[in-house]
Design a protein around this motif. Structure first.
Motif, PDB file in Angstrom:
ATOM      1  N   GLN A  89     -73.867  93.715  -9.013  1.00  0.00           N
ATOM      2  CA  GLN A  89     -72.945  94.258  -9.998  1.00  0.00           C
ATOM      3  C   GLN A  89     -72.880  95.787  -9.897  1.00  0.00           C
ATOM      4  OE1 GLN A  89     -72.593  92.367 -13.815  1.00  0.00           O
ATOM      5  NE2 GLN A  89     -74.098  90.812 -13.277  1.00  0.00           N
ATOM      6  N   GLY A  90     -72.834  96.244  -8.654  1.00  0.00           N
ATOM      7  CA  GLY A  90     -72.627  97.654  -8.385  1.00  0.00           C
ATOM      8  C   GLY A  90     -73.875  98.490  -8.314  1.00  0.00           C
ATOM      9  N   GLN A  91     -75.019  97.974  -8.733  1.00  0.00           N
ATOM     10  CA  GLN A  91     -76.228  98.777  -8.782  1.00  0.00           C
ATOM     11  C   GLN A  91     -77.144  98.438  -7.607  1.00  0.00           C
ATOM     12  OE1 GLN A  91     -78.071  99.018 -12.665  1.00  0.00           O
ATOM     13  NE2 GLN A  91     -76.131  98.696 -13.707  1.00  0.00           N
ATOM     14  N   ALA A  92     -77.683  99.490  -6.983  1.00  0.00           N
ATOM     15  CA  ALA A  92     -78.525  99.327  -5.800  1.00  0.00           C
ATOM     16  C   ALA A  92     -79.785  98.544  -6.148  1.00  0.00           C
ATOM     17  CB  ALA A  92     -78.884 100.691  -5.233  1.00  0.00           C
ATOM     18  N   ARG A  93     -80.145  97.580  -5.306  1.00  0.00           N
ATOM     19  CA  ARG A  93     -81.298  96.731  -5.580  1.00  0.00           C
ATOM     20  C   ARG A  93     -82.196  96.552  -4.358  1.00  0.00           C
ATOM     21  NH1 ARG A  93     -80.624  91.480  -9.128  1.00  0.00           N
ATOM     22  NH2 ARG A  93     -80.641  93.190 -10.629  1.00  0.00           N
ATOM     23  N   TYR A  94     -81.649  96.110  -3.228  1.00  0.00           N
ATOM     24  CA  TYR A  94     -82.445  95.810  -2.046  1.00  0.00           C
ATOM     25  C   TYR A  94     -82.109  96.771  -0.911  1.00  0.00           C
ATOM     26  CZ  TYR A  94     -82.997  91.287  -4.423  1.00  0.00           C
ATOM     27  OH  TYR A  94     -83.256  90.298  -5.336  1.00  0.00           O
ATOM     28  N   VAL A  95     -83.032  96.867   0.044  1.00  0.00           N
ATOM     29  CA  VAL A  95     -82.863  97.744   1.195  1.00  0.00           C
ATOM     30  C   VAL A  95     -82.840  96.900   2.465  1.00  0.00           C
ATOM     31  CG1 VAL A  95     -84.004  99.483   2.612  1.00  0.00           C
ATOM     32  CG2 VAL A  95     -83.842  99.805   0.142  1.00  0.00           C
ATOM     33  N   ASN A  96     -81.761  97.024   3.233  1.00  0.00           N
ATOM     34  CA  ASN A  96     -81.703  96.434   4.580  1.00  0.00           C
ATOM     35  C   ASN A  96     -81.971  97.547   5.582  1.00  0.00           C
ATOM     36  OD1 ASN A  96     -78.997  94.690   3.252  1.00  0.00           O
ATOM     37  ND2 ASN A  96     -80.832  93.647   3.954  1.00  0.00           N
ATOM     38  N   LEU A  97     -83.115  97.491   6.227  1.00  0.00           N
ATOM     39  CA  LEU A  97     -83.492  98.526   7.193  1.00  0.00           C
ATOM     40  C   LEU A  97     -83.118  98.067   8.596  1.00  0.00           C
ATOM     41  CD1 LEU A  97     -84.823 101.177   7.915  1.00  0.00           C
ATOM     42  CD2 LEU A  97     -87.049 100.075   7.722  1.00  0.00           C
ATOM     43  N   ARG A  98     -82.208  98.812   9.206  1.00  0.00           N
ATOM     44  CA  ARG A  98     -81.742  98.529  10.564  1.00  0.00           C
ATOM     45  C   ARG A  98     -81.116  97.143  10.689  1.00  0.00           C
ATOM     46  NH1 ARG A  98     -86.375 101.160  14.513  1.00  0.00           N
ATOM     47  NH2 ARG A  98     -85.377 103.206  14.660  1.00  0.00           N
ATOM     48  N   GLY A  99     -80.413  96.735   9.654  1.00  0.00           N
ATOM     49  CA  GLY A  99     -79.702  95.472   9.722  1.00  0.00           C
ATOM     50  C   GLY A  99     -80.570  94.246   9.609  1.00  0.00           C
ATOM     51  N   ALA A 100     -81.829  94.421   9.221  1.00  0.00           N
ATOM     52  CA  ALA A 100     -82.739  93.291   9.104  1.00  0.00           C
ATOM     53  C   ALA A 100     -82.769  92.783   7.673  1.00  0.00           C
ATOM     54  CB  ALA A 100     -84.141  93.708   9.543  1.00  0.00           C
ATOM     55  N   PRO A 101     -83.161  91.513   7.457  1.00  0.00           N
ATOM     56  CA  PRO A 101     -83.334  91.017   6.089  1.00  0.00           C
ATOM     57  C   PRO A 101     -84.273  91.920   5.305  1.00  0.00           C
ATOM     58  CG  PRO A 101     -83.490  89.215   7.672  1.00  0.00           C
ATOM     59  CD  PRO A 101     -83.452  90.480   8.471  1.00  0.00           C
ATOM     60  N   PHE A 102     -84.006  92.090   3.991  1.00  0.00           N
ATOM     61  CA  PHE A 102     -84.809  93.034   3.225  1.00  0.00           C
ATOM     62  C   PHE A 102     -86.259  92.589   3.082  1.00  0.00           C
ATOM     63  CE2 PHE A 102     -81.828  91.001   0.024  1.00  0.00           C
ATOM     64  CZ  PHE A 102     -82.689  90.015  -0.413  1.00  0.00           C
ATOM     65  N   ARG A 103     -86.542  91.333   3.372  1.00  0.00           N
ATOM     66  CA  ARG A 103     -87.923  90.859   3.314  1.00  0.00           C
ATOM     67  C   ARG A 103     -88.768  91.435   4.458  1.00  0.00           C
ATOM     68  NH1 ARG A 103     -87.608  84.674   3.953  1.00  0.00           N
ATOM     69  NH2 ARG A 103     -89.770  84.798   4.628  1.00  0.00           N
ATOM     70  N   TYR A 104     -88.125  92.018   5.472  1.00  0.00           N
ATOM     71  CA  TYR A 104     -88.861  92.571   6.603  1.00  0.00           C
ATOM     72  C   TYR A 104     -89.375  93.984   6.339  1.00  0.00           C
ATOM     73  CZ  TYR A 104     -87.054  88.803   9.632  1.00  0.00           C
ATOM     74  OH  TYR A 104     -86.756  87.585  10.203  1.00  0.00           O
ATOM     75  N   THR A 105     -89.144  94.517   5.149  1.00  0.00           N
ATOM     76  CA  THR A 105     -89.569  95.869   4.816  1.00  0.00           C
ATOM     77  C   THR A 105     -90.719  95.814   3.821  1.00  0.00           C
ATOM     78  OG1 THR A 105     -87.338  96.730   5.165  1.00  0.00           O
ATOM     79  CG2 THR A 105     -88.839  98.093   3.882  1.00  0.00           C
ATOM     80  N   SER A 106     -91.807  96.538   4.101  1.00  0.00           N
ATOM     81  CA  SER A 106     -92.938  96.629   3.178  1.00  0.00           C
ATOM     82  C   SER A 106     -92.930  97.987   2.496  1.00  0.00           C
ATOM     83  CB  SER A 106     -94.264  96.447   3.929  1.00  0.00           C
ATOM     84  OG  SER A 106     -94.401  95.129   4.400  1.00  0.00           O
ATOM     85  N   ILE A 107     -93.484  98.024   1.278  1.00  0.00           N
ATOM     86  CA  ILE A 107     -93.556  99.282   0.547  1.00  0.00           C
ATOM     87  C   ILE A 107     -94.997  99.571   0.155  1.00  0.00           C
ATOM     88  CG2 ILE A 107     -91.206  99.088  -0.343  1.00  0.00           C
ATOM     89  CD1 ILE A 107     -92.436  98.287  -3.043  1.00  0.00           C
TER      90      ILE A 107
END
Length: 828
Positions: A89-107
């Motif tokens: 709904q317009g608000q930023a939520r997930y990060v796609n790093l280099r076109g990969a699924p967002f589950r591939y990014t750790s924080i």
């Protein structure tokens, strides 16, 4: 007592302690990290941090974050090359790093990785406000001392330290604004206080952001004839009223010494995100679909859904650590305890088979004249044969089925983490590092549960809660949709005693215990021509998965994760990087669960798969970076990843009688998870930051472009793209700073992509945003303070986000308008 009250008290004690220290200290004429630096200084500092890194990485400084109109960390990360944002709904939520699924990014926070609150793996960046951050580092090539789950990247969120400034430091930020559609309030409050001397430091912070908005939503079900003509089967009119807020607080107590014990610290952070959502919805089913974008007099029935619910997630993380020297080794030891909570609670008043009226001959359908030639603004005009010549009001429909649906989805996670890192110099300009990390994770909750009951229409008259106020909408409200008082309706429903149970049935439970032991070794060498890193990480995973009737599925596996990084200084201002790295991504808890649940409303069965294998990856990175004399950068990077055992959702038809004997012979969709093969994603990143001082003093530009591609093979042999991959991602900004005035305009774009949280056959269309911020730093300092007034503007061009079905037809259009924020920042 509220379960979070102790957390709030801890943060309050830290804040009060800092204030007491401040009261005893004279203000000093010293600038702080957050805002005092200019855009050029902060951009240059981030570029230098990138230049000094031993791997492929990008950095955002605190000042850069502070000068953008960012509500959360996803917005901040959007400006890094190769990062695309998935919005809700317009608000930023997930990060796609280099076109990969967002589950591939750790924080991680300050180097300590934390699990995602959603499904145990997925980081939701809308729960972390941008202002808690001192620096963001996006590691795109992984070294051995980083978790193996970072398949596409490892994002380290460095929080503020009490030693950022000696003595007193105070920072405050307050802002008020408005959302264009619906006139909702936008509010921001950030406070931070710290005090330090040579040995002791204390810091406390508090942050709160909230935004009220209306989302105007239209959804479709279009078929196609053989010649490509649209066949409208269903059109869905929705209006959402939402309030989204995030709150974060915490602090740091720290000692720094000059002997063998160099540092002892305790940090705490509590961050939560709450989405309160009201929905008013009418779905119109065409009983005799006609090909074409326009038609008249088409019979139809209506479904109505009214909802007042919430989505919540929180992270509470605490770290106790010490840095010391023993036997020539620099040792970092830390214990971390993290609790995450996720809850989806959506009670829905659901009425279907709605008609214009009932006669002795049966139900009388509505008739509709429609024009869908502009599919982001569909026009549907209702009439009833029972009232010729009058426009029909769908609120007065006679519904043959009145149901109450309780959508309930909780997941709690508790993690104990033990981390030990050792490092020492060996030989000339060489460093040996090794360490271990042991994670104990417990997850308990459930997958999405839908409890269905009969709605008590005899005691609760739904239309009594119709306010009569027309929807706020960007599109044309041709159906005359009105706002219902959904919270009051929900309260009356609860009082009736016919409310659905908020319990997770055994067949929907998630109960998973997971232990991960990681060992690593890493050798770093520095030469006249550059540097090299060789590393190996080994992760042993033991998982216990508890299913229905106490069934226990146990598994264990070991992943060997080598990596290597070479950095060549081709010239004083030219650097070449080459990297090879590996990773492992375990299934989410919902995917891994040993249970399956039946959903009779949607005629679906949703199940986990405890036999899923973890995804394994290896890949290569190369980067050529030219650092300009005036502090800018021009760079180009290539990346390639191979992923085996790709996890994906699969749908097949099964006999529902296997799960409920009463449904024997009925065919339901079974949605489960399988491992695919031959996954890969690759691309190129181009990045430039340049200061045009010779042309106009204070003027600068930045731009980055990522071209990416991905695919994997499903079990049936079909080759499809990985969720999250956009072929093109680019960002551009123009900034100017002079005479205390700071102006920055930023544009971001991504083309279409598949969302992993939607139907995998669906895809989002291209998405773009134009944001801007202007600020003015007052020329007069009061008691050493710096004061800034600012105004920020988001989604200036009032974009509409569009999603498409697998056949290429539009199936969703939503808009929400622009919002602005005017505020004041003070730093002491």
């Amino acid at each position: 007592m509220n379960p979070h009250t102790p957390h709030r008290l801890a943060a309050a004690v830290l804040l009060v302690s800092a204030q007491m220290a401040i009261a005893q200290t004279e203000p000093q004429m010293e600038e702080t990290v957050v805002v005092a630096n200019s855009i050029k200084q902060s951009e240059t500092a981030a570029i230098l941090a990138k230049r000094d890194a031993f791997n492929v990485a990008d950095v955002i400084s605190a000042d850069t974050i502070g000068r953008f109109p960012d509500q959360n960390l996803a917005d901040s990360l959007a400006r890094i090359p190769g990062i695309a944002i998935e919005r809700d709904q317009g608000q930023a939520r997930y990060v796609n790093l280099r076109g990969a699924p967002f589950r591939y990014t750790s924080i991680a926070f300050d180097g300590i990785d934390v699990p995602g609150a959603e499904n145990g793996r997925i980081p939701r960046f809308d729960s972390f406000p941008a202002v808690i951050t001192r620096e963001l580092t996006v590691n795109k090539a992984i070294t051995a001392n980083m978790p193996g789950e970072a398949v596409s990247g490892f994002i380290n969120i460095e929080t503020h330290s009490p030693f950022d400034k000696e003595g007193l430091s105070l920072a405050g930020d307050i802002g008020l604004g408005e959302q264009d559609l619906g006139g909702g309030d936008v509010e921001r409050l950030n406070l931070r206080g710290s005090f330090s001397n040579e040995n002791f430091g204390i810091l406390g912070f508090y942050s709160e952001n909230s935004r009220e908005q209306v989302t105007d939503n239209r959804e479709f079900d279009f078929g196609l004839t053989e010649d490509g003509t649209l066949i409208p089967n269903e059109v869905d009119f929705r209006s959402y009223k939402i309030k989204r807020s995030d709150e974060a607080y915490g602090g740091t107590l720290e000692y720094r010494g000059e002997g063998a014990l160099s540092r002892v610290y305790l940090t705490t952070l509590y961050s939560e995100f709450v989405d309160e959502e009201e929905r008013n919805q009418y779905v119109f089913d065409f009983l005799a679909p006609q090909p074409g974008e326009t038609a008249q007099g088409v019979p139809l029935s209506v479904t109505r859904a009214l909802q007042s619910g919430s989505y919540e997630n929180s992270t509470f993380t605490n770290t106790l650590g010490a840095d010391f020297t023993v036997a020539g080794f620099e040792v970092q030891a830390a214990y971390n305890h993290t609790e995450t909570e996720f809850l989806q609670d959506l009670p829905i008043t659901f009425q279907t088979a709605g008609f214009a009226g009932l006669t002795a001959d049966g139900p009388v359908p509505y008739f509709g004249d429609y024009d869908f030639s502009n599919q982001t603004d569909p026009l549907l005009f209702l009439s009833s044969p029972l009232a010729p010549g009058e426009t029909a009001d769908p609120a007065n429909a006679v519904f043959l089925a009145n149901l109450g649906i309780g959508v309930f989805n909780p997941l709690d996670q508790e993690v104990n983490k033990y981390k030990l890192d050792l490092q020492r110099e060996v030989g000339n300009n060489s460093t040996l590092a090794f360490g271990l990390q042991f994670d104990q994770r417990e997850a308990q909750g459930g997958s999405i549960t839908q409890a269905v009951v009969g709605f008590p229409v005899d005691t609760v008259t739904i239309n009594d809660f119709n306010t009569g106020a027309l929807w706020n909408s960007n599109t044309t409200n041709t159906i005359g949709g009105t706002v219902f008082d959904n919270p009051a309706l929900d309260a009356a429903w609860q009082a009736s005693g016919a409310y659905p149970s908020k319990e997770v049935p055994p067949e929907n439970e998630i109960r998973i215990n997971e232990d991960i032991l990681a060992l690593y070794g890493m050798y770093t060498m520095q030469f006249d021509w550059g540097s090299a890193i060789l590393g190996l990480r080994v992760e042993q995973t033991d998982v216990e998965n508890i299913g229905v009737d106490g069934f226990v599925y146990e598994d264990d596996f070991t992943n060997w994760l080598p990596n290597a990084h070479l950095n060549f200084d081709l010239a004083d201002n030219l650097k070449l990087r080459l990297s090879a790295s590996t990773g492992v991504n375990r299934p989410t808890f919902n995917e891994w669960r040993a249970t399956a649940a039946l959903n009779p409303v949607d005629e679906e069965i949703n199940g986990g798969n405890p036999t899923l294998e973890a995804e394994e990856s290896y890949g290569f990175d190369s980067s050529l970076e030219y650092y300009t004399e005036n502090g800018g950068i021009l760079s180009a990077a290539l990346f390639y990843r191979v992923v085996d055992n790709v996890i994906y959702a699969d749908t097949t038809m099964v006999d529902a009688g296997l799960y409920d004997p009463a449904l024997a012979g009925q065919q339901y969709n079974y949605i489960g998870f399988l491992n695919g093969s031959d996954g890969e994603f690759a691309g190129i990143e181009l990045n430039a930051v340049y200061f045009l001082d010779e042309l106009i003093d204070g003027l600068g530009v930045s731009a980055n472009l990522t071209l990416a591609d991905s695919e994997f093979t499903q079990e049936n042999g079909e080759v499809v793209g990985l969720p999250g991959t956009s072929d093109r991602i680019w960002n551009a900004a123009v900034f100017y700073e002079k005479f205390g005035i700071s102006v920055r305009i930023n544009y971001s774009y991504r083309d279409d992509w598949i969302s992993p949280i939607e139907d995998p056959q669906e895809f989002w269309g291209e998405m773009e945003r134009l944001d801007a911020q202007i600020s003015y730093t007052l020329p007069v300092n009061l008691a050493g303070s710096e004061t800034m007034i600012y105004a920020s503007f988001n989604n200036i061009t009032d974009e509409t986000d569009v999603r498409f079905a697998g056949n290429g037809t539009i199936n969703q259009s939503e808009s929400f308008g622009m919002h602005y924020l005017v505020g004041l920042r003070i730093n002491l």
